[in-house]
Enzyme design. Structure first.
Site, PDB file in Angstrom:
ATOM      1  CG  PHE A 199      -1.974  -1.213   0.952  1.00 60.30           C
ATOM      2  CD1 PHE A 199      -2.948  -1.169  -0.030  1.00 60.30           C
ATOM      3  CD2 PHE A 199      -1.897  -2.360   1.736  1.00 60.30           C
ATOM      4  CE1 PHE A 199      -3.822  -2.235  -0.238  1.00 60.30           C
ATOM      5  CE2 PHE A 199      -2.768  -3.435   1.542  1.00 60.30           C
ATOM      6  CZ  PHE A 199      -3.732  -3.371   0.550  1.00 60.30           C
ATOM      7  CB  SER A 200       0.514   4.577   1.570  1.00 57.23           C
ATOM      8  OG  SER A 200      -0.676   4.918   0.896  1.00 57.23           O
ATOM      9  CB  CYS A 201       5.075   0.906   2.374  1.00 54.84           C
ATOM     10  SG  CYS A 201       4.546   0.576   4.070  1.00 54.84           S
ATOM     11  CE  LYS A 223       0.277   7.958  -1.253  1.00 52.41           C
ATOM     12  NZ  LYS A 223      -0.432   6.689  -0.996  1.00 52.41           N
ATOM     13  CE1 TYR A 266      -0.865   9.845   1.902  1.00 50.54           C
ATOM     14  CE2 TYR A 266      -2.874   8.547   2.148  1.00 50.54           C
ATOM     15  CZ  TYR A 266      -1.502   8.613   1.980  1.00 50.54           C
ATOM     16  OH  TYR A 266      -0.759   7.463   1.898  1.00 50.54           O
TER      17      TYR A 266
END
Length: 393
Positions: free
Chosen positions: A68-70, A72, A158
């Protein structure tokens, strides 16, 4: 419940194994992995539970999962490397690299503003489909021509999924390579680690099945019940892209369990990796790790200066995260080991970061997404913080 934990822990980090095992209490269907490097050395490499609760297949040492947003954080590392190489300027307008991006009043947006969730493109104005989001050129063209949701630079929200195409296209324009290809060449391959932005066919069988537990489903249902249907919910649209993704981000064969989405480059949330890979990558951001050091001290300092904090444009109750130039920083919302920590967490419980003050590269990954009161990674980080204070030097 007694969980069989596999892997290895350096003797002085023994307390971490119990903290990891504690994460499985009351979670018989969960799988997870934890990896920690200390000054480049592997000190924790653990895994346990189920990779797929549907057929009870176990999580093993080579299991990877959607992070997931890891993801980014990985894009922020790529951008920082390009700045370090003199190929990208944080203060330059995005249009210096991506001219089409300047449409609809976006010509003054800087690279820093884009990376720090200040570009006004946190959600699409029109609903999207899966066919849209697996088409890179369609997504980047859509965002390039879109009118911002607020005056760029005047506030933040976000960019939950759109961030990946925005930062990824910037990287593509500078390097001539897709974000996933550049990530492999610049980071994953030199470190010999299993992490991908765009899953190759040969690794598909290694990927855990991700599920949303009742706490996450209840949170989403509660938010939906309090939503005013007459007012656009841009925060919700930032997650679902207007219908291309389920609110939970995963379903039986949908969202980030969909092989089409896993294979595509969706760098806002679609990276896939092992915990061992992420801990190694974040370790290499702060110290030489397996012969690789990604960032100089000067680059790291510039990249981790606070750019965004406080209440977002679309109002949500605090506490709120804090970002540098793409990196999620230590805050009341996401505590790392010290105030110097930087990295990125991800939906449902994923956490990966570097901490230069302690020399730690850290990654906790799970395939059971949770909502409110998820303390699994937090408990491990708190245990690690206390343990490090007892170590000599």
């Amino acid at each position: 419940m007694t969980i069989d934990v596999h892997g290895a822990v350096a003797p002085r980090f023994g307390a971490i194994e119990k903290a990891f095992a504690d994460a499985f209490a009351g979670r018989p269907s969960m799988g997870a992995a934890l990896a920690i490097r200390h000054h480049g050395e592997i000190v924790v490499d653990l895994w346990a539970g189920l990779a797929d609760p549907r057929d009870r297949s176990p999580w093993n040492e080579n299991t990877a999962t959607v992070i997931f947003s890891c993801t980014k954080g990985l894009l922020a590392l790529l951008a920082a490397r390009l700045v370090q190489e003199g190929r990208l300027d944080y203060d330059a307008p995005v249009t210096d690299y991506w001219p089409e991006f300047g449409a609809a009043g976006k010509h003054t947006i800087t690279v820093t503003e884009l990376l720090a969730h200040r570009a006004g493109l946190s959600a699409p104005r029109e609903p999207l489909t899966v066919n849209d989001i697996v088409n890179w050129s369609r997504m980047t063209a859509t965002l390039a021509r879109q009118t911002p949701l607020w005056q760029p630079g005047s506030g933040h929200a976000y960019h939950a999924i759109t961030y990946g195409w925005l930062a990824g296209e910037l990287i593509r324009r500078v390097t001539g390579e897709s974000a996933g290809t550049h990530f492999q060449r610049a980071i994953a391959t030199p470190l010999h680690q299993d992490a991908w932005i765009g899953l190759p066919d040969y690794a598909r069988s290694r990927v855990a099945y991700v599920s949303a537990d009742a706490t996450l489903q209840d949170l989403i249902a509660d938010e939906a019940a309090h939503r005013d249907i007459n007012v656009p919910d841009w925060s919700e649209k930032s997650m679902t892209l207007g219908g291309a993704l389920p609110p939970e981000l995963v379903g039986e064969e949908s969202g980030f369990n969909d092989p089409r989405i896993q294979a595509a480059e969706v760098p806002g949330a679609g990276g896939i990796a092992t915990a061992r890979a992420l801990a190694s990558i974040w370790s290499s951001a702060i110290t030489t790790t397996d012969g690789v050091c990604l960032l100089s001290a000067a680059t790291m300092q510039e990249a981790t200066q606070i750019q965004t904090e406080g209440a977002p444009i679309f109002g949500s109750p605090g506490p709120w995260p804090r970002w540098g130039r793409g990196f999620q920083l230590d805050s009341q919302t996401r505590r790392y080991l010290t105030a110097s920590g930087f990295g990125h967490d991800g939906a449902g419980g994923q956490v990966a970061f570097a901490d230069p003050d302690t020399g730690i590269g850290f990654a906790f990954l799970t395939n059971q997404m949770e909502g409110r009161e998820d303390t699994r990674a937090t408990h491990i980080i708190d245990t690690l913080r206390a343990l490090l204070k007892t170590l000599p030097g």
